[in-house]
Design a protein around this motif. Structure first.
Motif, PDB file in Angstrom:
ATOM      1  N   CYS A   1     -54.695  18.768  66.635  1.00  0.00           N
ATOM      2  CA  CYS A   1     -54.583  17.782  67.718  1.00  0.00           C
ATOM      3  C   CYS A   1     -54.534  18.458  69.086  1.00  0.00           C
ATOM      4  CB  CYS A   1     -53.341  16.922  67.504  1.00  0.00           C
ATOM      5  SG  CYS A   1     -53.414  15.871  66.037  1.00  0.00           S
ATOM      6  N   GLU A   2     -53.867  19.590  69.167  1.00  0.00           N
ATOM      7  CA  GLU A   2     -53.856  20.328  70.435  1.00  0.00           C
ATOM      8  C   GLU A   2     -55.258  20.819  70.784  1.00  0.00           C
ATOM      9  OE1 GLU A   2     -51.391  20.488  72.465  1.00  0.00           O
ATOM     10  OE2 GLU A   2     -50.034  19.460  71.089  1.00  0.00           O
ATOM     11  N   GLY A   3     -56.019  21.213  69.772  1.00  0.00           N
ATOM     12  CA  GLY A   3     -57.400  21.610  70.030  1.00  0.00           C
ATOM     13  C   GLY A   3     -58.241  20.465  70.562  1.00  0.00           C
ATOM     14  N   LEU A   4     -58.015  19.244  70.059  1.00  0.00           N
ATOM     15  CA  LEU A   4     -58.737  18.081  70.577  1.00  0.00           C
ATOM     16  C   LEU A   4     -58.393  17.831  72.039  1.00  0.00           C
ATOM     17  CD1 LEU A   4     -58.446  15.582  67.576  1.00  0.00           C
ATOM     18  CD2 LEU A   4     -60.454  16.898  68.288  1.00  0.00           C
ATOM     19  N   ARG A   5     -57.139  17.991  72.392  1.00  0.00           N
ATOM     20  CA  ARG A   5     -56.751  17.813  73.791  1.00  0.00           C
ATOM     21  C   ARG A   5     -57.399  18.870  74.680  1.00  0.00           C
ATOM     22  NH1 ARG A   5     -51.684  17.113  71.148  1.00  0.00           N
ATOM     23  NH2 ARG A   5     -51.040  14.924  71.116  1.00  0.00           N
ATOM     24  N   ALA A   6     -57.482  20.092  74.173  1.00  0.00           N
ATOM     25  CA  ALA A   6     -58.132  21.147  74.961  1.00  0.00           C
ATOM     26  C   ALA A   6     -59.613  20.846  75.162  1.00  0.00           C
ATOM     27  CB  ALA A   6     -57.947  22.497  74.270  1.00  0.00           C
ATOM     28  N   LEU A   7     -60.277  20.300  74.138  1.00  0.00           N
ATOM     29  CA  LEU A   7     -61.695  19.972  74.251  1.00  0.00           C
ATOM     30  C   LEU A   7     -61.948  18.783  75.164  1.00  0.00           C
ATOM     31  CD1 LEU A   7     -62.865  20.416  70.549  1.00  0.00           C
ATOM     32  CD2 LEU A   7     -63.252  21.960  72.480  1.00  0.00           C
ATOM     33  N   ALA A   8     -60.924  17.992  75.445  1.00  0.00           N
ATOM     34  CA  ALA A   8     -61.096  16.849  76.344  1.00  0.00           C
ATOM     35  C   ALA A   8     -61.345  17.285  77.778  1.00  0.00           C
ATOM     36  CB  ALA A   8     -59.876  15.933  76.280  1.00  0.00           C
ATOM     37  N   GLY A   9     -61.139  18.567  78.094  1.00  0.00           N
ATOM     38  CA  GLY A   9     -61.474  19.081  79.417  1.00  0.00           C
ATOM     39  C   GLY A   9     -60.514  18.662  80.501  1.00  0.00           C
ATOM     40  N   THR A  10     -59.227  18.585  80.217  1.00  0.00           N
ATOM     41  CA  THR A  10     -58.256  18.198  81.230  1.00  0.00           C
ATOM     42  C   THR A  10     -57.895  19.391  82.110  1.00  0.00           C
ATOM     43  OG1 THR A  10     -56.440  18.656  79.708  1.00  0.00           O
ATOM     44  CG2 THR A  10     -57.299  16.416  79.742  1.00  0.00           C
ATOM     45  N   ARG A  11     -57.100  19.119  83.134  1.00  0.00           N
ATOM     46  CA  ARG A  11     -56.729  20.167  84.073  1.00  0.00           C
ATOM     47  C   ARG A  11     -55.900  21.256  83.418  1.00  0.00           C
ATOM     48  NH1 ARG A  11     -53.865  17.946  89.254  1.00  0.00           N
ATOM     49  NH2 ARG A  11     -52.422  17.251  87.630  1.00  0.00           N
ATOM     50  N   THR A  12     -55.120  20.905  82.399  1.00  0.00           N
ATOM     51  CA  THR A  12     -54.281  21.885  81.698  1.00  0.00           C
ATOM     52  C   THR A  12     -54.823  22.166  80.303  1.00  0.00           C
ATOM     53  OG1 THR A  12     -52.837  20.079  80.999  1.00  0.00           O
ATOM     54  CG2 THR A  12     -52.208  21.285  82.988  1.00  0.00           C
ATOM     55  N   TRP A  13     -56.139  22.220  80.188  1.00  0.00           N
ATOM     56  CA  TRP A  13     -56.745  22.489  78.883  1.00  0.00           C
ATOM     57  C   TRP A  13     -56.309  23.847  78.349  1.00  0.00           C
ATOM     58  CZ3 TRP A  13     -59.593  26.834  78.222  1.00  0.00           C
ATOM     59  CH2 TRP A  13     -60.039  27.482  79.381  1.00  0.00           C
ATOM     60  N   TRP A  14     -56.085  24.795  79.248  1.00  0.00           N
ATOM     61  CA  TRP A  14     -55.693  26.131  78.805  1.00  0.00           C
ATOM     62  C   TRP A  14     -54.328  26.101  78.113  1.00  0.00           C
ATOM     63  CZ3 TRP A  14     -51.124  27.819  80.864  1.00  0.00           C
ATOM     64  CH2 TRP A  14     -50.676  27.155  82.006  1.00  0.00           C
ATOM     65  N   LEU A  15     -53.440  25.214  78.582  1.00  0.00           N
ATOM     66  CA  LEU A  15     -52.127  25.104  77.947  1.00  0.00           C
ATOM     67  C   LEU A  15     -52.259  24.544  76.538  1.00  0.00           C
ATOM     68  CD1 LEU A  15     -49.075  25.346  78.160  1.00  0.00           C
ATOM     69  CD2 LEU A  15     -49.034  23.093  79.245  1.00  0.00           C
ATOM     70  N   ASN A  16     -53.120  23.537  76.374  1.00  0.00           N
ATOM     71  CA  ASN A  16     -53.351  22.997  75.038  1.00  0.00           C
ATOM     72  C   ASN A  16     -54.010  24.027  74.129  1.00  0.00           C
ATOM     73  OD1 ASN A  16     -54.068  20.193  76.928  1.00  0.00           O
ATOM     74  ND2 ASN A  16     -52.423  20.160  75.426  1.00  0.00           N
ATOM     75  N   ALA A  17     -54.874  24.869  74.693  1.00  0.00           N
ATOM     76  CA  ALA A  17     -55.497  25.919  73.885  1.00  0.00           C
ATOM     77  C   ALA A  17     -54.459  26.936  73.407  1.00  0.00           C
ATOM     78  CB  ALA A  17     -56.594  26.615  74.694  1.00  0.00           C
ATOM     79  N   VAL A  18     -53.521  27.289  74.290  1.00  0.00           N
ATOM     80  CA  VAL A  18     -52.452  28.222  73.886  1.00  0.00           C
ATOM     81  C   VAL A  18     -51.589  27.607  72.791  1.00  0.00           C
ATOM     82  CG1 VAL A  18     -50.373  29.398  74.684  1.00  0.00           C
ATOM     83  CG2 VAL A  18     -52.436  29.436  76.089  1.00  0.00           C
ATOM     84  N   LEU A  19     -51.263  26.329  72.938  1.00  0.00           N
ATOM     85  CA  LEU A  19     -50.469  25.662  71.907  1.00  0.00           C
ATOM     86  C   LEU A  19     -51.224  25.574  70.585  1.00  0.00           C
ATOM     87  CD1 LEU A  19     -48.845  22.736  73.945  1.00  0.00           C
ATOM     88  CD2 LEU A  19     -47.805  24.899  73.251  1.00  0.00           C
ATOM     89  N   THR A  20     -52.539  25.440  70.656  1.00  0.00           N
ATOM     90  CA  THR A  20     -53.333  25.415  69.424  1.00  0.00           C
ATOM     91  C   THR A  20     -53.160  26.707  68.638  1.00  0.00           C
ATOM     92  OG1 THR A  20     -54.971  23.961  70.459  1.00  0.00           O
ATOM     93  CG2 THR A  20     -55.665  25.183  68.506  1.00  0.00           C
ATOM     94  N   VAL A  21     -53.287  27.828  69.328  1.00  0.00           N
ATOM     95  CA  VAL A  21     -53.137  29.126  68.659  1.00  0.00           C
ATOM     96  C   VAL A  21     -51.705  29.310  68.153  1.00  0.00           C
ATOM     97  CG1 VAL A  21     -53.311  31.619  68.977  1.00  0.00           C
ATOM     98  CG2 VAL A  21     -54.991  30.105  70.054  1.00  0.00           C
ATOM     99  N   LEU A  22     -50.738  28.923  68.976  1.00  0.00           N
ATOM    100  CA  LEU A  22     -49.330  29.112  68.608  1.00  0.00           C
ATOM    101  C   LEU A  22     -48.953  28.284  67.384  1.00  0.00           C
ATOM    102  CD1 LEU A  22     -46.680  30.480  69.459  1.00  0.00           C
ATOM    103  CD2 LEU A  22     -46.208  28.481  70.881  1.00  0.00           C
ATOM    104  N   PHE A  23     -49.366  27.031  67.360  1.00  0.00           N
ATOM    105  CA  PHE A  23     -49.009  26.172  66.232  1.00  0.00           C
ATOM    106  C   PHE A  23     -49.804  26.529  64.979  1.00  0.00           C
ATOM    107  CE2 PHE A  23     -47.805  22.679  69.470  1.00  0.00           C
ATOM    108  CZ  PHE A  23     -46.609  23.324  69.707  1.00  0.00           C
ATOM    109  N   ALA A  24     -51.028  27.019  65.160  1.00  0.00           N
ATOM    110  CA  ALA A  24     -51.788  27.469  63.991  1.00  0.00           C
ATOM    111  C   ALA A  24     -51.104  28.663  63.330  1.00  0.00           C
ATOM    112  CB  ALA A  24     -53.212  27.829  64.404  1.00  0.00           C
ATOM    113  N   ALA A  25     -50.596  29.578  64.151  1.00  0.00           N
ATOM    114  CA  ALA A  25     -49.866  30.724  63.590  1.00  0.00           C
ATOM    115  C   ALA A  25     -48.581  30.268  62.908  1.00  0.00           C
ATOM    116  CB  ALA A  25     -49.559  31.726  64.699  1.00  0.00           C
ATOM    117  N   THR A  26     -47.890  29.291  63.507  1.00  0.00           N
ATOM    118  CA  THR A  26     -46.652  28.788  62.905  1.00  0.00           C
ATOM    119  C   THR A  26     -46.924  28.129  61.553  1.00  0.00           C
ATOM    120  OG1 THR A  26     -45.740  28.408  65.113  1.00  0.00           O
ATOM    121  CG2 THR A  26     -44.662  27.293  63.278  1.00  0.00           C
TER     122      THR A  26
END
Length: 280
Positions: free
Chosen positions: A56-81
């Motif tokens: 879901c965080e990856g989908l938010r990052a792909l939506a192209g919002t102003r804080t897409w980079w934050l959602n991308a970081v959360l994607t990696v972090l939660f995938a590792a978790t």
């Protein structure tokens, strides 16, 4: 703020609202399903739930919002978790509860921080902040010694699914609203569309190669004066304006002319008055 870290003015791909709507519905199913789990199945289910949160965080990052980079970081972090939870061989619920608490603390803190930061640009910022506060509280509960029983962890996972469903559904509806507004702005009435077409055609003719060649051609000052004068004469002729007429001089009457002398004495007599006038 469409979701944690998003602003409706910066959404670039409004077509993602359908995926987020599906994600919100899936979170509701997760929140309902985990409440029916047996304690022995808890460790096997918690890891995939966190991995779904990473998707879901990856989908938010792909939506192209102003804080897409934050959602991308959360994607990696939660995938590792989620991967750590799947690979863990802990037979109890200590590791599972602590990692679920970690996920909720990070997700809730991000929601609260970005929600307050964007409170001036979105009308649902207070809802997302409330969701973030509840997630943070659940994270503290999951990581605390109070969450040592399977039933408590099951309730926390159910609440997690409901909160994430609310956040994703609100995000999807806001993206859909923005997409509809964008289509309304791009569709012009027929008369305005015709006027815009005419203006575009005229602008293209003005910027055509002939006009640019005329502007780029170098000419001397004399040529400019001649061309300007010719253009002025042409415009005056088209307007029916002609130059002022010079009045003709009236020919003197023959009777007013002095008689022409026929002899030498006559010439001398005609010149005599002029000399006498010069003597005076």
């Amino acid at each position: 703020m469409l979701w944690s870290g998003s602003s409706p003015l910066t959404a670039a791909r409004a077509g993602m609202w359908g995926f987020l709507m599906f994600a919100g519905a899936a979170w509701l199913v997760v929140g309902w399903s985990v409440l029916r789990l047996e304690p022995t199945d808890l460790a096997r289910v918690a890891g995939p739930i966190v991995l779904f949160g990473a998707v879901c965080e990856g989908l938010r990052a792909l939506a192209g919002t102003r804080t897409w980079w934050l959602n991308a970081v959360l994607t990696v972090l939660f995938a590792a978790t989620g991967t750590v939870m799947l690979l863990s061989d802990d037979t109890g619920w200590t590791t599972t509860a602590s990692l679920i608490g970690w996920y909720l603390l990070v997700r809730g803190a991000v929601d609260v921080a970005v929600g307050i930061m964007t409170r001036g640009v979105d009308r649902v910022w207070s809802l997302v902040v409330t969701v973030g506060v509840l997630e943070t509280a659940l994270g503290f509960l999951a990581a605390s010694p109070l969450a040592r029983g399977a039933q408590t962890i099951v309730v926390i996972l159910g609440a997690l699914g409901v909160l994430r469903a609310i956040a994703d559904l609100v995000t999807a509806l806001r993206l859909r609203e923005i997409a509809a507004k964008g289509r309304d702005l791009l569709e012009l009435p027929p008369e305005r569309a015709t006027g815009l077409t005419g203006y575009s055609a005229g602008h293209a003719d003005y910027e055509g190669p002939k006009h640019r060649a005329r502007q780029g051609a170098t000419e001397s000052f004399h040529d400019q004066v001649v061309r300007t004068t010719a253009d002025l004469d042409r415009m005056l002729a088209e307007a029916g304006i002609t130059g002022p007429r010079v009045p003709k001089k009236k020919a003197p009457d023959i009777q007013d002319l002095p008689p022409a002398p026929d002899t030498l004495e006559g010439i001398e007599n005609a010149a005599a008055p002029e000399k006498s006038a010069g003597g005076h």
